[in-house]
Structures are given as structure tokens and as C-alpha cells.
Scaffold this active site. Structure first.
Site, PDB file in Angstrom:
ATOM      1  N   GLU A  36      56.039  55.571  27.143  1.00 36.35           N
ATOM      2  CA  GLU A  36      55.612  56.587  28.103  1.00 36.35           C
ATOM      3  C   GLU A  36      54.580  57.475  27.432  1.00 36.35           C
ATOM      4  O   GLU A  36      54.531  57.601  26.209  1.00 36.35           O
ATOM      5  CB  GLU A  36      56.816  57.400  28.589  1.00 36.35           C
ATOM      6  CG  GLU A  36      57.633  56.628  29.603  1.00 36.35           C
ATOM      7  CD  GLU A  36      58.777  57.439  30.173  1.00 36.35           C
ATOM      8  OE1 GLU A  36      58.971  58.600  29.767  1.00 36.35           O
ATOM      9  OE2 GLU A  36      59.498  56.888  31.030  1.00 36.35           O
ATOM     10  N   ARG A  91      38.848  45.251  43.284  1.00 35.13           N
ATOM     11  CA  ARG A  91      38.584  43.944  43.889  1.00 35.13           C
ATOM     12  C   ARG A  91      39.419  43.664  45.127  1.00 35.13           C
ATOM     13  O   ARG A  91      39.056  42.845  45.942  1.00 35.13           O
ATOM     14  CB  ARG A  91      38.733  42.826  42.848  1.00 35.13           C
ATOM     15  CG  ARG A  91      37.470  42.695  42.020  1.00 35.13           C
ATOM     16  CD  ARG A  91      37.586  41.646  40.960  1.00 35.13           C
ATOM     17  NE  ARG A  91      38.462  42.085  39.881  1.00 35.13           N
ATOM     18  CZ  ARG A  91      38.731  41.358  38.801  1.00 35.13           C
ATOM     19  NH1 ARG A  91      38.200  40.164  38.677  1.00 35.13           N
ATOM     20  NH2 ARG A  91      39.517  41.822  37.864  1.00 35.13           N
ATOM     21  N   LYS A 184      25.867  28.190  46.357  1.00 41.26           N
ATOM     22  CA  LYS A 184      26.726  27.027  46.106  1.00 41.26           C
ATOM     23  C   LYS A 184      26.504  25.987  47.195  1.00 41.26           C
ATOM     24  O   LYS A 184      26.570  26.309  48.385  1.00 41.26           O
ATOM     25  CB  LYS A 184      28.199  27.437  46.115  1.00 41.26           C
ATOM     26  CG  LYS A 184      28.600  28.217  44.907  1.00 41.26           C
ATOM     27  CD  LYS A 184      30.085  28.524  44.939  1.00 41.26           C
ATOM     28  CE  LYS A 184      30.419  29.529  43.857  1.00 41.26           C
ATOM     29  NZ  LYS A 184      31.707  30.138  43.994  1.00 41.26           N
ATOM     30  N   ASP A 210      26.110  40.694  36.550  1.00 43.41           N
ATOM     31  CA  ASP A 210      27.213  40.850  37.501  1.00 43.41           C
ATOM     32  C   ASP A 210      27.879  42.189  37.233  1.00 43.41           C
ATOM     33  O   ASP A 210      27.705  42.767  36.150  1.00 43.41           O
ATOM     34  CB  ASP A 210      28.223  39.706  37.326  1.00 43.41           C
ATOM     35  CG  ASP A 210      28.944  39.367  38.622  1.00 43.41           C
ATOM     36  OD1 ASP A 210      28.827  40.151  39.595  1.00 43.41           O
ATOM     37  OD2 ASP A 210      29.639  38.331  38.670  1.00 43.41           O
TER      38      ASP A 210
HETATM   39  C1  R5P Z   1      33.157  38.939  42.135  1.00 42.28           C
HETATM   40  O1  R5P Z   1      32.947  39.297  43.272  1.00 42.28           O
HETATM   41  C2  R5P Z   1      32.726  39.750  40.968  1.00 42.28           C
HETATM   42  O2  R5P Z   1      31.478  40.349  41.179  1.00 42.28           O
HETATM   43  C3  R5P Z   1      32.670  38.903  39.711  1.00 42.28           C
HETATM   44  O3  R5P Z   1      31.731  37.862  39.921  1.00 42.28           O
HETATM   45  C4  R5P Z   1      34.010  38.286  39.404  1.00 42.28           C
HETATM   46  O4  R5P Z   1      35.018  39.239  39.481  1.00 42.28           O
HETATM   47  C5  R5P Z   1      33.984  37.679  38.019  1.00 42.28           C
HETATM   48  O5  R5P Z   1      35.247  37.147  37.767  1.00 42.28           O
HETATM   49  P1  R5P Z   1      35.438  36.001  36.716  1.00 42.28           P
HETATM   50  O6  R5P Z   1      34.785  36.423  35.430  1.00 42.28           O
HETATM   51  O7  R5P Z   1      36.928  35.871  36.606  1.00 42.28           O
HETATM   52  O8  R5P Z   1      34.824  34.749  37.270  1.00 42.28           O
END
Ligand code: R5P
Length: 284
Positions: A36, A91, A184, A210
Site C-alpha cells: 500500500e 484504449r 490492410k 504511433d
Molecule cells: C491502436 O489503436 C494504438 O494506436 C496502437 O497502434 C496500439 O495500441 C499498439 O499496440 P501493440 O503495440 O500491442 O500492437
């Protein structure tokens, strides 16, 4: 201004203190044997403008943040800005199945309370800023990331999906590079091909940007496809380097370089978000 900080983002806090030219408040943070958390503010903060800094990730930092917010109530502070460099739980920003909770909304509702202003960095979904009951903004690390990638000689900056295209655009502007995103294509039941929407990567140096890297799967698949299509070099850069499990070791084998900002401290935190935060702090 006084900075009150939890245990996360220590490097960023040091950079902020230098950038703003302020001081860090004396705070005791401890863990009891059962893990804690104990917090104590060791100096008089009456009349001060406070910048409270803590990630809401991992979970233990959330508790620390709540306790620090409450500890600040012992003082007659002038104002409280809460900076969450990495806003965890972002997320889950919608309900996919009945019975779920929008975790980002739960977190925003609780963290906002008591602050005059909230600053986030590249929050996963911009609408999250509207879920705080106080004014909240999300600043972007992408200009600093773009400048960093310019030093690496990138020709094209790409996002791994359409959703992150604005980030790639911002980084590309700063790097004086082209930008694109990955699409994709399903070839058959078992095969997915990932192409850049419009640019050719043959012989080019690519920066993939990203908001976060967690398992690294998104970057790995994007990078593999870029190399397959003749890309010469691939650098992976994110704002928030979570690097879950062995993601960092894995990516270091897959790409020519992995970099992140200092929102979450890790061995790749080479880009600081201190100056963009300073700008947000002093902008009306
Ligand atoms: C998704 O919408 C996020 O912007 C990232 O692309 C994602 O969270 C990346 O996750 P990971 O590294 O597990 O592929």
C-alpha cells in the site's frame, strides 16, 4: 509554480523543472510492506500554483495520484494543474459488449476532480478530453518526434492506420518529410498484406509513428511489410513506450531503431515532451 510529482515520469519531471525554471516540492512517497502507498507533502504549499504530475499507469500510480490530490487539499493552493503524461485506460473508449464499462470515462471522471486544468499527452482518443469535468487538453509530441526523425534522415513518416494519420502528418511537417498511412488488404483467409496508401517505399528511410507501442505487434507487422516492399530503413517511434512483455527486445531485432518520449520512462525515452507541456501550461 511548484511541481508535485509521483513516482512515474521522473526524467520528464526533471526536464520540466529545468524548462519552466521552477522547483519540485518536497514529497515523501513510500510503500508499506503490503505494497500500500503512503504519501506526505513535506513543505508548505499555501498560495502556490501547483503542477501535479503522475501517470495513470500502471495501476499503482493511480492510487498515488489520488492520494497526492487529496494531500494537496490540506493546503490553500492557488491553482492545481494535473498533468497525466500517459493517460492509462484510454484504449477502452467505447462499449463493445453489453456489461462493459468505458474505462477511459471512469478514469477521467475521477482524475479531473479538484483540478483547475488537466493536461494529457497524445491521448489515445481526442474525445476523452471532453470526459473530464474540468478543462482538459491533449498536447502532441509529434512535432518533437518529427524533429528527431529529421535527424535520422527519414524520407517518409507513416502511421500504422488511418486513425493515427494526423500524428504522422504533424511529425512529417516537422521533419520536412512525406507522410502516408498503412492500409490492410485481405488477400485470402490467412493472408493480410499491408501497403502504404499511396507512396512507394522502395529504397526509402521510413519512420513509423504511433501514440503507443504495447506488445509491438502493430509496428512489427507494419515494418515487415515495409521491408518486403523495399524499404531501406525503418525507425519505430511512439509517444508512450509501454513495451509490454518482451516488446522492446523483439522490436530491436525487427527494425533499425526504436524510440519514445519520456512520458513513460524506458531505455528508449530519447525525446522529451517538456517543452510542449510548458507551452500548454502558459497558454491561456
Ligand atoms: C491502436 O489503436 C494504438 O494506436 C496502437 O497502434 C496500439 O495500441 C499498439 O499496440 P501493440 O503495440 O500491442 O500492437
Amino acid at each position: 509554480m511548484k511541481v508535485v510529482s509521483g513516482s512515474s515520469s521522473k526524467k520528464l519531471v526533471e526536464a520540466l523543472v529545468r524548462e519552466i525554471g521552477c522547483t519540485k516540492a518536497e514529497v515523501t512517497l513510500k510503500r508499506f510492506p503490503d505494497d500500500e502507498c503512503y504519501v506526505r507533502i513535506d513543505e508548505d504549499l499555501n498560495g502556490e500554483e501547483i503542477l501535479l504530475v503522475s501517470n495513470s499507469y500502471p495501476d499503482r500510480n493511480i492510487i498515488e495520484l489520488f492520494l497526492l490530490q487529496d494531500a494537496l487539499r490540506n493546503f490553500e493552493i492557488k491553482s492545481l494543474t494535473t498533468l497525466i503524461p500517459y493517460f492509462g485506460y484510454a484504449r477502452q473508449d467505447k462499449i463493445f459488449e453489453h456489461g462493459e464499462v468505458v474505462s477511459a470515462m471512469s478514469m477521467a471522471g475521477r482524475i479531473g476532480t479538484g483540478s483547475d486544468k488537466i493536461i494529457l499527452v497524445d491521448v489515445h482518443e481526442p474525445k476523452i478530453t471532453q470526459w473530464f469535468d474540468r478543462p482538459a487538453i491533449s498536447v502532441s509530441a509529434m512535432t518533437d518526434i518529427g524533429k528527431y526523425l529529421a535527424g535520422k534522415g527519414v524520407d517518409i513518416i507513416i502511421s500504422p492506420d488511418l486513425g493515427a494519420l494526423e500524428m504522422a502528418k504533424t511529425a512529417a511537417r516537422a521533419a520536412n518529410a512525406e507522410f502516408d498511412y498503412i492500409v490492410k488488404h485481405r488477400i485470402n483467409e490467412d493472408t493480410v498484406r499491408m501497403d502504404l496508401k499511396s507512396l512507394n517505399v522502395q529504397g526509402k528511410c521510413i519512420g513509423i509513428v504511433d501514440d503507443m507501442i504495447s506488445t509491438g505487434g502493430t509496428i512489427r507487422e507494419s515494418a515487415r511489410n515495409i521491408y518486403l516492399q523495399g524499404g531501406r530503413k525503418v525507425y519505430a517511434v511512439c509517444t508512450h513506450g509501454l513495451f509490454s512483455r518482451n516488446a522492446l527486445e523483439m522490436l530491436k531485432v525487427e527494425v533499425d531503431g526504436v524510440y519514445s518520449t519520456d512520458t513513460i520512462e524506458n531505455p528508449c525515452s530519447v525525446i522529451s515532451v517538456a517543452s510542449v507541456i510548458k507551452e500548454a501550461l502558459f497558454k491561456n
